[in-house]
Scaffold this motif. Structure first.
Motif, PDB file in Angstrom:
ATOM      1  N   GLN A 116       1.067  -1.412  -0.032  1.00 37.36           N
ATOM      2  CA  GLN A 116      -0.118   0.132  -0.139  1.00 37.36           C
ATOM      3  C   GLN A 116       0.854   1.349   0.111  1.00 37.36           C
ATOM      4  O   GLN A 116       0.366   2.211  -0.636  1.00 37.36           O
ATOM      5  CB  GLN A 116      -1.054  -0.175   1.152  1.00 37.36           C
ATOM      6  N   VAL A 117       1.886   1.207   0.564  1.00 37.57           N
ATOM      7  CA  VAL A 117       2.766   2.612   0.850  1.00 37.57           C
ATOM      8  C   VAL A 117       3.627   2.659  -0.579  1.00 37.57           C
ATOM      9  O   VAL A 117       3.392   3.740  -0.944  1.00 37.57           O
ATOM     10  CB  VAL A 117       4.095   2.151   1.839  1.00 37.57           C
ATOM     11  N   LEU A 118       3.828   1.572  -1.221  1.00 37.42           N
ATOM     12  CA  LEU A 118       4.555   1.805  -2.645  1.00 37.42           C
ATOM     13  C   LEU A 118       3.583   2.292  -3.514  1.00 37.42           C
ATOM     14  O   LEU A 118       3.804   2.989  -4.413  1.00 37.42           O
ATOM     15  CB  LEU A 118       5.056   0.650  -2.838  1.00 37.42           C
ATOM     16  N   ALA A 119       2.459   1.580  -3.625  1.00 40.37           N
ATOM     17  CA  ALA A 119       1.331   2.170  -4.387  1.00 40.37           C
ATOM     18  C   ALA A 119       0.933   3.682  -4.223  1.00 40.37           C
ATOM     19  O   ALA A 119       0.625   4.323  -5.256  1.00 40.37           O
ATOM     20  CB  ALA A 119       0.059   1.645  -4.447  1.00 40.37           C
ATOM     21  N   ALA A 120       0.878   4.297  -3.080  1.00 36.64           N
ATOM     22  CA  ALA A 120       0.695   5.369  -2.623  1.00 36.64           C
ATOM     23  C   ALA A 120       1.793   6.338  -3.368  1.00 36.64           C
ATOM     24  O   ALA A 120       1.463   7.439  -3.843  1.00 36.64           O
ATOM     25  CB  ALA A 120       0.521   5.755  -1.224  1.00 36.64           C
ATOM     26  N   ARG A 121       3.199   5.794  -3.200  1.00 32.87           N
ATOM     27  CA  ARG A 121       4.368   6.673  -3.558  1.00 32.87           C
ATOM     28  C   ARG A 121       4.273   6.877  -5.037  1.00 32.87           C
ATOM     29  O   ARG A 121       4.473   7.732  -5.689  1.00 32.87           O
ATOM     30  CB  ARG A 121       5.492   6.187  -3.218  1.00 32.87           C
ATOM     31  N   ARG A 122       4.087   5.652  -5.809  1.00 29.40           N
ATOM     32  CA  ARG A 122       3.767   5.527  -7.299  1.00 29.40           C
ATOM     33  C   ARG A 122       2.688   6.561  -7.742  1.00 29.40           C
ATOM     34  O   ARG A 122       3.053   7.419  -8.612  1.00 29.40           O
ATOM     35  CB  ARG A 122       3.337   4.261  -7.864  1.00 29.40           C
ATOM     36  N   SER A 123       1.567   6.690  -7.055  1.00 24.38           N
ATOM     37  CA  SER A 123       0.535   7.536  -7.516  1.00 24.38           C
ATOM     38  C   SER A 123       1.153   9.160  -7.082  1.00 24.38           C
ATOM     39  O   SER A 123       0.559  10.058  -8.063  1.00 24.38           O
ATOM     40  CB  SER A 123      -0.516   7.457  -6.459  1.00 24.38           C
ATOM     41  N   GLN A 124       1.689   9.265  -6.143  1.00 26.11           N
ATOM     42  CA  GLN A 124       2.294  10.626  -5.904  1.00 26.11           C
ATOM     43  C   GLN A 124       3.268  11.240  -7.043  1.00 26.11           C
ATOM     44  O   GLN A 124       3.220  12.185  -7.710  1.00 26.11           O
ATOM     45  CB  GLN A 124       2.938  10.736  -4.574  1.00 26.11           C
ATOM     46  N   ARG A 125       4.172  10.130  -7.437  1.00 22.65           N
ATOM     47  CA  ARG A 125       5.044  10.622  -8.360  1.00 22.65           C
ATOM     48  C   ARG A 125       4.473  10.622  -9.803  1.00 22.65           C
ATOM     49  O   ARG A 125       4.679  11.636 -10.741  1.00 22.65           O
ATOM     50  CB  ARG A 125       6.076   9.120  -8.535  1.00 22.65           C
ATOM     51  N   ARG A 126       3.402   9.919 -10.132  1.00 23.50           N
ATOM     52  CA  ARG A 126       2.537   9.950 -11.396  1.00 23.50           C
ATOM     53  C   ARG A 126       1.959  11.559 -11.113  1.00 23.50           C
ATOM     54  O   ARG A 126       1.886  12.344 -12.341  1.00 23.50           O
ATOM     55  CB  ARG A 126       1.633   9.001 -11.530  1.00 23.50           C
ATOM     56  N   ALA A 127       1.388  11.733 -10.082  1.00 25.63           N
ATOM     57  CA  ALA A 127       0.632  13.017  -9.966  1.00 25.63           C
ATOM     58  C   ALA A 127       1.486  14.214 -10.310  1.00 25.63           C
ATOM     59  O   ALA A 127       1.329  15.467 -10.808  1.00 25.63           O
ATOM     60  CB  ALA A 127       0.005  13.077  -8.701  1.00 25.63           C
ATOM     61  N   GLN A 128       2.711  14.051  -9.582  1.00 27.92           N
ATOM     62  CA  GLN A 128       3.697  15.285  -9.781  1.00 27.92           C
ATOM     63  C   GLN A 128       4.260  15.319 -11.285  1.00 27.92           C
ATOM     64  O   GLN A 128       4.483  16.365 -11.811  1.00 27.92           O
ATOM     65  CB  GLN A 128       5.066  14.990  -8.817  1.00 27.92           C
ATOM     66  N   ALA A 129       4.568  14.078 -11.998  1.00 21.24           N
ATOM     67  CA  ALA A 129       4.765  14.186 -13.248  1.00 21.24           C
ATOM     68  C   ALA A 129       3.985  14.805 -14.091  1.00 21.24           C
ATOM     69  O   ALA A 129       4.274  15.206 -15.065  1.00 21.24           O
ATOM     70  CB  ALA A 129       5.504  12.806 -13.905  1.00 21.24           C
ATOM     71  N   ALA A 130       2.687  14.458 -13.940  1.00 16.78           N
ATOM     72  CA  ALA A 130       1.712  14.829 -14.596  1.00 16.78           C
ATOM     73  C   ALA A 130       1.290  16.543 -14.429  1.00 16.78           C
ATOM     74  O   ALA A 130       0.513  17.231 -15.352  1.00 16.78           O
ATOM     75  CB  ALA A 130       0.387  14.194 -14.621  1.00 16.78           C
ATOM     76  N   GLY A 131       1.551  17.037 -13.407  1.00 16.32           N
ATOM     77  CA  GLY A 131       1.312  18.436 -12.959  1.00 16.32           C
ATOM     78  C   GLY A 131       2.113  19.187 -13.260  1.00 16.32           C
ATOM     79  O   GLY A 131       2.463  20.032 -14.033  1.00 16.32           O
TER      80      GLY A 131
END
Length: 183
Positions: free
Chosen positions: A168-183
């Motif tokens: 769950q922690v790793l999935a949350a970090r991946r989501s944050q990285r994707r959001a930062q890359a898209a934004g």
């Protein structure tokens, strides 16, 4: 071969005989511990430390204690604690003599059982006890408090540990990285 009760002067000898069974400490602390144990055994009719001598040389020892079979099973038993024969005197009847001392002590006390333990890695000692007719009653397992706490904590479900599972922690970090890359 002769058997006798331990005396205070035997503390250094017993520190050598039982070194692997005692707490982690230096030799002087082992000797001091054994002086206390010898004094307690000498003062109690329910304890005895027997020293075996072979041709006048110390060959082994055992601590005998009357107690209950367990805190739940109140049948009396004599515990033959740390029966140990020095390597150079093995296969000379010293172990048998120490166990005979345990049986004699049990008979003197009117106790119907004798129990002992051998380290799990001591194949010869375990075979010897089996040949004498001593069967396994229980397995004593030991761990440090710290190690057991760590294992118990690790075995708890994640929601009980108060944290999220690693996935769950790793999935949350991946989501944050994707959001930062898209934004």
């Amino acid at each position: 071969m002769t058997l006798r009760c331990a005396e205070l002067t035997d503390a250094p000898l017993l520190a050598d005989v039982w070194a692997d069974a005692m707490r982690r400490a230096d030799r002087s602390e082992h000797v001091a511990d054994l002086e206390l144990i010898i004094k307690a055994a000498a003062e109690s009719p329910e304890q005895r430390i027997v020293v075996a001598e072979f041709d006048g040389h110390p060959a082994g020892a055992v601590l005998l204690r009357v107690t209950t079979l367990s805190p739940i099973n109140l049948d009396l038993t004599v515990q033959a604690l740390s029966p140990h024969v020095l390597p150079q005197y093995r296969r000379h009847g010293v172990g048998r003599a120490l166990m005979e001392a345990a049986v004699t002590f049990a008979e003197e006390q009117g106790v119907g059982h004798v129990a002992t333990a051998a380290t799990s890695g001591s194949r010869d000692a375990n075979r010897f006890m089996a040949r004498l007719g001593l069967g396994p009653q229980a397995v004593l397992r030991v761990a440090t408090t710290h190690a057991l706490r760590a294992r118990l904590t690790a075995l708890r479900p994640a929601h009980e540990r108060g944290g999220r599972q690693l996935t769950q922690v790793l999935a949350a970090r991946r989501s944050q990285r994707r959001a930062q890359a898209a934004g």
